[in-house]
Design a protein around this motif. Structure first.
Motif, mmCIF file in Angstrom:
data_model
loop_
_atom_site.group_PDB
_atom_site.id
_atom_site.type_symbol
_atom_site.label_atom_id
_atom_site.label_comp_id
_atom_site.label_asym_id
_atom_site.label_seq_id
_atom_site.Cartn_x
_atom_site.Cartn_y
_atom_site.Cartn_z
ATOM 1 N N ARG A 158 4.035 42.453 37.687
ATOM 2 C CA ARG A 158 5.311 43.161 37.564
ATOM 3 C C ARG A 158 6.342 42.500 38.487
ATOM 4 N N ASN A 199 9.908 34.658 28.478
ATOM 5 C CA ASN A 199 9.349 35.808 27.757
ATOM 6 C C ASN A 199 9.120 35.504 26.291
ATOM 7 N N ARG A 225 5.398 35.828 24.926
ATOM 8 C CA ARG A 225 5.376 37.239 24.556
ATOM 9 C C ARG A 225 4.021 37.689 24.016
ATOM 10 N N ILE A 260 3.317 41.068 26.651
ATOM 11 C CA ILE A 260 4.376 41.596 27.511
ATOM 12 C C ILE A 260 4.841 42.953 26.998
ATOM 13 N N LYS A 261 4.837 43.933 27.893
ATOM 14 C CA LYS A 261 5.267 45.281 27.528
ATOM 15 C C LYS A 261 6.331 45.768 28.526
ATOM 16 N N PRO A 262 7.314 46.529 28.062
ATOM 17 C CA PRO A 262 8.339 47.045 28.985
ATOM 18 C C PRO A 262 7.863 48.295 29.724
ATOM 19 N N LYS A 300 14.893 48.723 33.356
ATOM 20 C CA LYS A 300 13.852 48.208 32.468
ATOM 21 C C LYS A 300 13.236 46.945 33.061
ATOM 22 N N ARG A 301 11.931 46.933 33.166
ATOM 23 C CA ARG A 301 11.187 45.775 33.659
ATOM 24 C C ARG A 301 10.085 45.431 32.653
ATOM 25 N N ASN A 302 9.418 44.312 32.900
ATOM 26 C CA ASN A 302 8.305 43.912 32.038
ATOM 27 C C ASN A 302 7.014 43.854 32.838
ATOM 28 N N TYR A 329 3.353 41.927 32.629
ATOM 29 C CA TYR A 329 2.679 40.801 31.983
ATOM 30 C C TYR A 329 1.180 40.942 32.206
#
Length: 209
Positions: free
Chosen positions: A45, A64, A68, A73-75, A87-89, A91
């Motif tokens: 993160r 990304n 992906r 990769i999920k938000p 909003k972050r991602n 991995y």
């Protein structure tokens, strides 16, 4: 100048041999930098700006899109004290495979381009698992790399991490390549275990029958 590592950075990161030809050298190095920030469950993160500070890139905006599916990769949304959550991602780093290498985070401080560093990662993987001699012809064929690109990156590495013995490359990995430690393998999450663990319940016996 040495890189100021993020608080989440670990001392090393692993790269699987199966990744050797999946990405161009620069992206393979960026993946290594991202992996330095994995947690025990192999999740990362960090922001793209934080990744850029690790890699030394001018931009990592295409990261990304390139990774992906590979990194699933999920938000998620972080509460930073603003009216709306940021909003972050997250991995998801693939787990270690039997054929992998472990690199010290000190590799980050070697002053080379991200492309040259990525090629060096590929060369280490080939030297351990590729079953080829590290000649120019073999490397170009295996990595599907054109000669001009190869010559450009190797010219950088020759002053730092590689030398020639005849027509074969010799890799200098002291302080960079570490032993693989499979005891540090990722922990399974409750979702991955199928949430099948039973809760601990203490039953109190009653004297009344």
């Amino acid at each position: 100048m040495k890189t100021r590592f993020l608080a989440s950075c670990r001392s090393n990161a692993t790269i699987n041999y199966s990744m050797t030809n999946l990405f161009k050298p620069a992206y393979l190095y960026r993946f290594y930098c991202l992996s330095l920030c994995r947690d025990d469950w192999y999740n990362v993160r960090i922001t793209l700006d934080e990744l850029k500070s690790l890699t030394g890139d001018k931009s990592v905006n295409g990261f990304n899109n390139k990774f992906r599916e590979f990194l699933d990769i999920k938000p998620y949304y972080a509460n930073n004290g603003f009216a709306y959550k940021t909003k972050r991602n997250v991995y998801h780093i693939p787990p270690m495979e039997l054929k992998c290498i472990t690199l010290s985070r000190e590799f980050v401080n070697v002053e080379l381009s991200v492309e040259a560093k990525g090629l060096f990662i590929q060369l280490i993987l080939l030297s351990k698992y590729g079953n080829i001699e590290l000649t120019k012809a073999n490397i170009i064929k295996t990595l599907r790399m054109d000669r001009k690109t190869y010559d450009k990156y190797i010219s950088e590495l020759l002053s730092k991490l590689v030398s020639y013995n005849g027509n074969k490359l010799v890799l200098h990995t002291d302080g960079i390549l570490l032993e693989n430690d499979f005891k540090g393998q990722k922990k399974s999450s409750a979702r991955e275990r199928g949430c099948c663990e039973l809760p601990n319940i203490t039953l109190n016996s009653s004297k009344d029958e």
